[in-house]
Structures are given as structure tokens and as C-alpha cells.
Design a protein around this motif. Structure first.
Motif, PDB file in Angstrom:
ATOM      1  N   ALA A 284      39.732  34.586  24.172  1.00  0.00           N
ATOM      2  CA  ALA A 284      40.184  33.287  24.674  1.00  0.00           C
ATOM      3  C   ALA A 284      41.621  32.986  24.282  1.00  0.00           C
ATOM      4  O   ALA A 284      42.324  32.268  25.000  1.00  0.00           O
ATOM      5  N   SER A 285      42.094  33.532  23.163  1.00  0.00           N
ATOM      6  CA  SER A 285      43.452  33.229  22.717  1.00  0.00           C
ATOM      7  C   SER A 285      44.510  34.103  23.383  1.00  0.00           C
ATOM      8  O   SER A 285      45.694  33.936  23.134  1.00  0.00           O
ATOM      9  N   THR A 286      44.103  35.005  24.249  1.00  0.00           N
ATOM     10  CA  THR A 286      45.042  35.855  24.978  1.00  0.00           C
ATOM     11  C   THR A 286      45.936  34.989  25.866  1.00  0.00           C
ATOM     12  O   THR A 286      45.465  34.068  26.525  1.00  0.00           O
ATOM     13  N   LYS A 287      47.205  35.298  25.897  1.00  0.00           N
ATOM     14  CA  LYS A 287      48.130  34.573  26.774  1.00  0.00           C
ATOM     15  C   LYS A 287      47.867  34.972  28.226  1.00  0.00           C
ATOM     16  O   LYS A 287      47.604  36.129  28.526  1.00  0.00           O
ATOM     17  N   ARG A 288      47.945  34.024  29.123  1.00  0.00           N
ATOM     18  CA  ARG A 288      47.679  34.296  30.534  1.00  0.00           C
ATOM     19  C   ARG A 288      48.895  34.840  31.275  1.00  0.00           C
ATOM     20  O   ARG A 288      48.752  35.448  32.319  1.00  0.00           O
ATOM     21  N   LYS A 289      50.068  34.589  30.757  1.00  0.00           N
ATOM     22  CA  LYS A 289      51.282  34.993  31.457  1.00  0.00           C
ATOM     23  C   LYS A 289      51.296  36.513  31.664  1.00  0.00           C
ATOM     24  O   LYS A 289      51.114  37.284  30.724  1.00  0.00           O
ATOM     25  N   GLY A 290      51.508  36.929  32.894  1.00  0.00           N
ATOM     26  CA  GLY A 290      51.574  38.347  33.215  1.00  0.00           C
ATOM     27  C   GLY A 290      50.228  38.996  33.479  1.00  0.00           C
ATOM     28  O   GLY A 290      50.165  40.175  33.814  1.00  0.00           O
ATOM     29  N   LYS A 291      49.146  38.256  33.326  1.00  0.00           N
ATOM     30  CA  LYS A 291      47.820  38.809  33.569  1.00  0.00           C
ATOM     31  C   LYS A 291      47.454  38.634  35.043  1.00  0.00           C
ATOM     32  O   LYS A 291      47.804  37.635  35.671  1.00  0.00           O
ATOM     33  N   PRO A 292      46.713  39.594  35.618  1.00  0.00           N
ATOM     34  CA  PRO A 292      46.233  39.418  36.995  1.00  0.00           C
ATOM     35  C   PRO A 292      45.116  38.370  37.020  1.00  0.00           C
ATOM     36  O   PRO A 292      44.512  38.065  35.984  1.00  0.00           O
ATOM     37  N   ASP A 293      44.841  37.829  38.188  1.00  0.00           N
ATOM     38  CA  ASP A 293      43.762  36.848  38.299  1.00  0.00           C
ATOM     39  C   ASP A 293      42.411  37.474  37.957  1.00  0.00           C
ATOM     40  O   ASP A 293      41.576  36.864  37.298  1.00  0.00           O
ATOM     41  N   TYR A 294      42.176  38.687  38.455  1.00  0.00           N
ATOM     42  CA  TYR A 294      40.928  39.403  38.226  1.00  0.00           C
ATOM     43  C   TYR A 294      41.236  40.850  37.892  1.00  0.00           C
ATOM     44  O   TYR A 294      42.272  41.374  38.286  1.00  0.00           O
ATOM     45  N   THR A 295      40.324  41.525  37.206  1.00  0.00           N
ATOM     46  CA  THR A 295      40.508  42.945  36.944  1.00  0.00           C
ATOM     47  C   THR A 295      40.223  43.719  38.230  1.00  0.00           C
ATOM     48  O   THR A 295      39.449  43.257  39.076  1.00  0.00           O
ATOM     49  N   PRO A 296      40.825  44.890  38.393  1.00  0.00           N
ATOM     50  CA  PRO A 296      40.629  45.650  39.634  1.00  0.00           C
ATOM     51  C   PRO A 296      39.173  46.014  39.914  1.00  0.00           C
ATOM     52  O   PRO A 296      38.768  46.086  41.067  1.00  0.00           O
ATOM     53  N   ASP A 297      38.376  46.230  38.873  1.00  0.00           N
ATOM     54  CA  ASP A 297      36.980  46.610  39.080  1.00  0.00           C
ATOM     55  C   ASP A 297      36.038  45.406  39.175  1.00  0.00           C
ATOM     56  O   ASP A 297      34.840  45.565  39.283  1.00  0.00           O
ATOM     57  N   SER A 298      36.586  44.215  39.194  1.00  0.00           N
ATOM     58  CA  SER A 298      35.780  43.002  39.293  1.00  0.00           C
ATOM     59  C   SER A 298      35.196  42.866  40.701  1.00  0.00           C
ATOM     60  O   SER A 298      35.859  43.183  41.691  1.00  0.00           O
ATOM     61  N   PRO A 299      33.962  42.389  40.833  1.00  0.00           N
ATOM     62  CA  PRO A 299      33.367  42.221  42.162  1.00  0.00           C
ATOM     63  C   PRO A 299      33.914  41.014  42.924  1.00  0.00           C
ATOM     64  O   PRO A 299      33.730  40.910  44.120  1.00  0.00           O
ATOM     65  N   ILE A 300      34.633  40.131  42.248  1.00  0.00           N
ATOM     66  CA  ILE A 300      35.096  38.905  42.894  1.00  0.00           C
ATOM     67  C   ILE A 300      36.083  39.165  44.031  1.00  0.00           C
ATOM     68  O   ILE A 300      35.914  38.619  45.112  1.00  0.00           O
ATOM     69  N   PRO A 301      37.126  40.006  43.860  1.00  0.00           N
ATOM     70  CA  PRO A 301      38.013  40.266  44.996  1.00  0.00           C
ATOM     71  C   PRO A 301      37.277  40.866  46.190  1.00  0.00           C
ATOM     72  O   PRO A 301      37.576  40.539  47.335  1.00  0.00           O
ATOM     73  N   ALA A 302      36.288  41.723  45.925  1.00  0.00           N
ATOM     74  CA  ALA A 302      35.514  42.310  47.011  1.00  0.00           C
ATOM     75  C   ALA A 302      34.711  41.234  47.741  1.00  0.00           C
ATOM     76  O   ALA A 302      34.618  41.243  48.975  1.00  0.00           O
ATOM     77  N   LYS A 303      34.149  40.283  46.990  1.00  0.00           N
ATOM     78  CA  LYS A 303      33.389  39.199  47.614  1.00  0.00           C
ATOM     79  C   LYS A 303      34.295  38.330  48.475  1.00  0.00           C
ATOM     80  O   LYS A 303      33.925  37.913  49.569  1.00  0.00           O
ATOM     81  N   LYS A 304      35.505  38.054  47.965  1.00  0.00           N
ATOM     82  CA  LYS A 304      36.439  37.232  48.722  1.00  0.00           C
ATOM     83  C   LYS A 304      36.847  37.927  50.008  1.00  0.00           C
ATOM     84  O   LYS A 304      36.941  37.292  51.067  1.00  0.00           O
ATOM     85  N   ALA A 305      37.085  39.228  49.949  1.00  0.00           N
ATOM     86  CA  ALA A 305      37.462  39.987  51.137  1.00  0.00           C
ATOM     87  C   ALA A 305      36.318  39.991  52.151  1.00  0.00           C
ATOM     88  O   ALA A 305      36.544  39.830  53.358  1.00  0.00           O
ATOM     89  N   LYS A 306      35.100  40.151  51.666  1.00  0.00           N
ATOM     90  CA  LYS A 306      33.931  40.152  52.551  1.00  0.00           C
ATOM     91  C   LYS A 306      33.784  38.794  53.234  1.00  0.00           C
ATOM     92  O   LYS A 306      33.517  38.700  54.438  1.00  0.00           O
ATOM     93  N   ARG A 307      33.965  37.712  52.472  1.00  0.00           N
ATOM     94  CA  ARG A 307      33.868  36.358  53.015  1.00  0.00           C
ATOM     95  C   ARG A 307      34.953  36.129  54.078  1.00  0.00           C
ATOM     96  O   ARG A 307      34.709  35.500  55.106  1.00  0.00           O
TER      97      ARG A 307
END
Length: 106
Positions: free
Chosen positions: A48-71
Motif C-alpha cells: 500500500a505504501s508504494t508510490k503510484r507515479k510511473g505505475k501502470p493502471d493494471y499489470t499486463p497479466d491482469s484479467p481486467i484489461p481483457a474484460k474491458k476489451a471484451k466489453r
């Protein structure tokens, strides 16, 4: 171990809040509930204490981008179907009128 994405960092923050008693465990869903069950408070604090700056929204292996693309594909297909049906509705009254006119001529 630092979080790899903004989504992981947010989920860890939610799980950490529940571990500390600031929020209810029943309010957790998805990854945050899994993190609550499987990680210690110290591990969650590191995530939780990791800085967000420079981080992607989701990891590449996360199912969320695939779900968004399908939708998105499904929405595009539905829009095309609606447009096709709208054209049919406009053409249908003309065809019906032509059929009626042909019957009257007989």
C-alpha cells in the motif's frame, strides 16, 4: 515487495484498512479480500505504501484489461446490430406499402 500497478496498490490499501479495523471485512471485494486473507499487515503495508507515479493502471497479466476489451467489442457489435435493425425498420414500411399497392391493382 512493492506493488506492480495502481490497482494492486489500491487493493492493498483497502485490505490494510480492513486489517487495522478501519473498515469492515465484508466491504472488501475481489483482490482486496484475497489480500486480506493471504497477507500479513506488514506485507500489506509494503504494498500500500508504494508510490503510484510511473505505475501502470493494471499489470499486463491482469484479467481486467481483457474484460474491458471484451466489453468494448460487445458494445460495438450491439451498436452495429441496432443500426442494422434501424435500417430494416425504415425499409419495412416501404415494402409493406408496395405490397398493399400491388394487391389493390390486382
Amino acid at each position: 515487495m512493492p506493488a506492480k500497478s495502481k490497482a494492486q496498490q489500491k487493493a492493498a490499501g483497502a485490505a490494510l484498512s480492513a486489517k487495522r479495523g478501519e473498515t469492515k471485512r465484508s466491504e472488501l471485494i475481489g483482490a482486496s479480500r484475497q489480500m486480506y486473507d493471504s497477507m500479513s499487515e506488514k506485507q500489506l503495508d509494503e504494498f500500500a505504501s508504494t508510490k503510484r507515479k510511473g505505475k501502470p493502471d493494471y499489470t499486463p497479466d491482469s484479467p481486467i484489461p481483457a474484460k474491458k476489451a471484451k466489453r468494448k467489442r460487445a458494445a460495438k457489435k450491439a451498436a452495429a446490430t441496432r443500426a442494422k435493425n434501424a435500417k430494416k425498420k425504415k425499409a419495412a414500411p416501404k415494402k409493406a406499402a408496395k405490397k398493399k399497392a400491388a394487391k389493390k391493382r390486382r
